[in-house]
Design an enzyme around this catalytic site. Structure first.
Site, PDB file in Angstrom:
ATOM      1  N   SER A  56      53.330  56.809  11.581  1.00  0.00           N
ATOM      2  CA  SER A  56      54.897  57.521  12.005  1.00  0.00           C
ATOM      3  C   SER A  56      54.889  58.792  11.855  1.00  0.00           C
ATOM      4  CB  SER A  56      55.863  56.774  11.172  1.00  0.00           C
ATOM      5  OG  SER A  56      57.014  57.496  11.432  1.00  0.00           O
ATOM      6  N   TYR A 110      59.081  55.454   3.156  1.00  0.00           N
ATOM      7  CA  TYR A 110      58.571  55.062   4.453  1.00  0.00           C
ATOM      8  C   TYR A 110      57.452  56.159   4.689  1.00  0.00           C
ATOM      9  CZ  TYR A 110      58.779  54.124   9.483  1.00  0.00           C
ATOM     10  OH  TYR A 110      58.105  53.953  10.664  1.00  0.00           O
TER      11      TYR A 110
HETATM   12  P1  NAD Z   1      61.006  46.429  15.142  1.00  0.00           P
HETATM   13  O1  NAD Z   1      62.119  46.266  13.981  1.00  0.00           O
HETATM   14  O2  NAD Z   1      61.460  46.346  16.436  1.00  0.00           O
HETATM   15  O3  NAD Z   1      59.967  45.274  14.852  1.00  0.00           O
HETATM   16  C1  NAD Z   1      59.339  44.982  13.714  1.00  0.00           C
HETATM   17  C2  NAD Z   1      58.628  43.713  13.652  1.00  0.00           C
HETATM   18  O4  NAD Z   1      58.165  43.394  12.356  1.00  0.00           O
HETATM   19  C3  NAD Z   1      59.941  42.551  13.845  1.00  0.00           C
HETATM   20  O5  NAD Z   1      59.588  41.827  14.794  1.00  0.00           O
HETATM   21  C4  NAD Z   1      59.917  41.945  12.391  1.00  0.00           C
HETATM   22  O6  NAD Z   1      60.138  40.583  12.384  1.00  0.00           O
HETATM   23  C5  NAD Z   1      58.333  41.997  12.034  1.00  0.00           C
HETATM   24  N1  NAD Z   1      58.414  42.053  10.621  1.00  0.00           N
HETATM   25  C6  NAD Z   1      58.897  42.697   9.635  1.00  0.00           C
HETATM   26  N2  NAD Z   1      58.545  42.383   8.425  1.00  0.00           N
HETATM   27  C7  NAD Z   1      57.327  41.446   8.517  1.00  0.00           C
HETATM   28  C8  NAD Z   1      56.587  40.657   7.418  1.00  0.00           C
HETATM   29  N3  NAD Z   1      56.708  40.997   6.428  1.00  0.00           N
HETATM   30  N4  NAD Z   1      55.563  39.919   8.241  1.00  0.00           N
HETATM   31  C9  NAD Z   1      55.580  39.912   9.583  1.00  0.00           C
HETATM   32  N5  NAD Z   1      56.424  40.489  10.524  1.00  0.00           N
HETATM   33  C10 NAD Z   1      57.211  41.523   9.969  1.00  0.00           C
HETATM   34  O7  NAD Z   1      60.352  47.824  14.988  1.00  0.00           O
HETATM   35  P2  NAD Z   1      59.554  48.799  15.621  1.00  0.00           P
HETATM   36  O8  NAD Z   1      60.295  49.978  16.071  1.00  0.00           O
HETATM   37  O9  NAD Z   1      58.891  48.046  16.881  1.00  0.00           O
HETATM   38  O10 NAD Z   1      58.487  49.467  14.930  1.00  0.00           O
HETATM   39  C11 NAD Z   1      57.084  48.770  14.990  1.00  0.00           C
HETATM   40  C12 NAD Z   1      56.111  49.743  14.218  1.00  0.00           C
HETATM   41  O11 NAD Z   1      56.286  51.031  14.553  1.00  0.00           O
HETATM   42  C13 NAD Z   1      56.588  49.618  12.712  1.00  0.00           C
HETATM   43  O12 NAD Z   1      55.590  49.365  11.873  1.00  0.00           O
HETATM   44  C14 NAD Z   1      57.379  50.822  12.567  1.00  0.00           C
HETATM   45  O13 NAD Z   1      57.185  51.440  11.277  1.00  0.00           O
HETATM   46  C15 NAD Z   1      56.319  51.687  13.687  1.00  0.00           C
HETATM   47  N6  NAD Z   1      57.237  53.050  14.187  1.00  0.00           N
HETATM   48  C16 NAD Z   1      58.436  52.940  14.799  1.00  0.00           C
HETATM   49  C17 NAD Z   1      59.176  53.915  15.084  1.00  0.00           C
HETATM   50  C18 NAD Z   1      60.456  53.815  15.858  1.00  0.00           C
HETATM   51  O14 NAD Z   1      61.272  54.947  15.977  1.00  0.00           O
HETATM   52  N7  NAD Z   1      60.767  52.767  16.279  1.00  0.00           N
HETATM   53  C19 NAD Z   1      58.578  55.119  14.768  1.00  0.00           C
HETATM   54  C20 NAD Z   1      57.470  55.328  13.989  1.00  0.00           C
HETATM   55  C21 NAD Z   1      56.808  54.140  13.762  1.00  0.00           C
END
Ligand code: NAD
Length: 253
Positions: free
Chosen positions: A144, A159
């Site tokens: 991130s 985080y």
């Molecule tokens: P999201 O919440 O839409 O999806 C996350 C998914 O991970 C969900 O389907 C959830 O069920 C699954 N999950 C959570 N805990 C779990 C576990 N213990 N085992 C298996 N699955 C699990 O999130 P997103 O925004 O699509 O994020 C995806 C990735 O991108 C993450 O690693 C997040 O940290 C990273 N990210 C997101 C952003 C953002 O702004 N959305 C920014 C930087 C990084």
């Protein structure tokens, strides 16, 4: 032509998430798709969707990435299915919390590390031996912008620390497995419009964040999915241990 390679994506159950959009791009690029998510039904829905949209074989399996036996059972199910060998792994499952440092208790600290860091370790540990045997692999870890600029988006210091750990893991593993045909890279998204904030990022705070983004908009899941899919491709054999920013210019290093 039937796919000869599978891409395994964790956390791709979420309907509006980066993972699900990534499976679509991977399927369009010709991969069969395996989805692991703690929400098994959501994982199955993603698999059904990519098969319907792109005609590729796909399998959705329930797995908690923080639990080694759950990961083992899910990856075994993928290996024993009719999908081709796993050539690409996307460690996408992640959680965040907006808690300020002094309010983070140990349970929350551990949870954020277990999902983002230990989860990446456990799934990679389970999938990597097959890649090494076959002398080919592409691993992409979701970090991130919070790791690079010390938060400032939504998540707290746990985080940022966890996503910085993902960068360290990516670099060290890239060194170790490079000679055996496996490349390991990290993607660091900025603010992407998904449900990860649980609807808690709204109003003035969101507007201010967007106003500071040079390209003038929020990130979309397809912005990230396109980059991850490129990093899962054959062309990146000489790219490893690198971090790829996809943040609209909100952090220019
Ligand atoms: P999201 O919440 O839409 O999806 C996350 C998914 O991970 C969900 O389907 C959830 O069920 C699954 N999950 C959570 N805990 C779990 C576990 N213990 N085992 C298996 N699955 C699990 O999130 P997103 O925004 O699509 O994020 C995806 C990735 O991108 C993450 O690693 C997040 O940290 C990273 N990210 C997101 C952003 C953002 O702004 N959305 C920014 C930087 C990084």
């Amino acid at each position: 032509m039937a796919p000869t390679r599978t891409a395994l994506v964790t956390g791709a159950g979420s309907e509006r998430g980066i993972g699900r959009e990534t499976t679509r791009h991977l399927a369009a690029a010709g991969f069969a798709v395996a989805v692991l998510d703690i929400d098994g039904e959501a994982a199955e829905r993603t698999a059904a969707l990519v098969t319907e949209e792109h005609g590729v074989p796909a399998l959705g399996v329930a797995a908690d990435v923080t639990d080694a036996s759950s990961v083992d059972a899910a990856v075994r199910a993928v290996e024993e299915s009719s999908l081709p060998p796993v050539a690409a792994l996307v460690n996408n499952a992640g959680i965040t919390r907006p808690t300020r440092f002094l309010d983070i208790d140990e349970a929350e600290w551990d949870l954020v590390f277990r999902v983002n860091v230990t989860g990446t370790y456990l799934v990679t540990k389970r999938v990597l031996p097959g890649m090494l045997d076959r002398g080919y692999g592409r691993i992409v870890n979701l970090s991130s912008v919070s790791a690079e600029r010390g938060g400032g988006v939504f998540g707290g210091s746990h985080y940022s620390a966890a996503k910085a750990a993902v960068l360290g893991l990516t670099r060290a593993l890239a060194r170790e497995v490079g000679p055996q045909g496996v490349v390991v890279n990290a993607v660091a998204p900025g603010l992407i419009d998904t449900d990860i904030t649980g609807g808690a990022l709204t109003g003035d705070r969101k507007e201010k964040l967007v106003a500071d983004i040079p390209v003038g908009r929020n990130g979309r899941t397809d912005d990230v999915a396109a980059l991850v899919t490129f990093l899962c491709g054959e062309a990146v054999g000489y790219v490893t241990g690198a971090t790829f920013d996809v943040n609209g210019g909100s952090h220019i290093a």
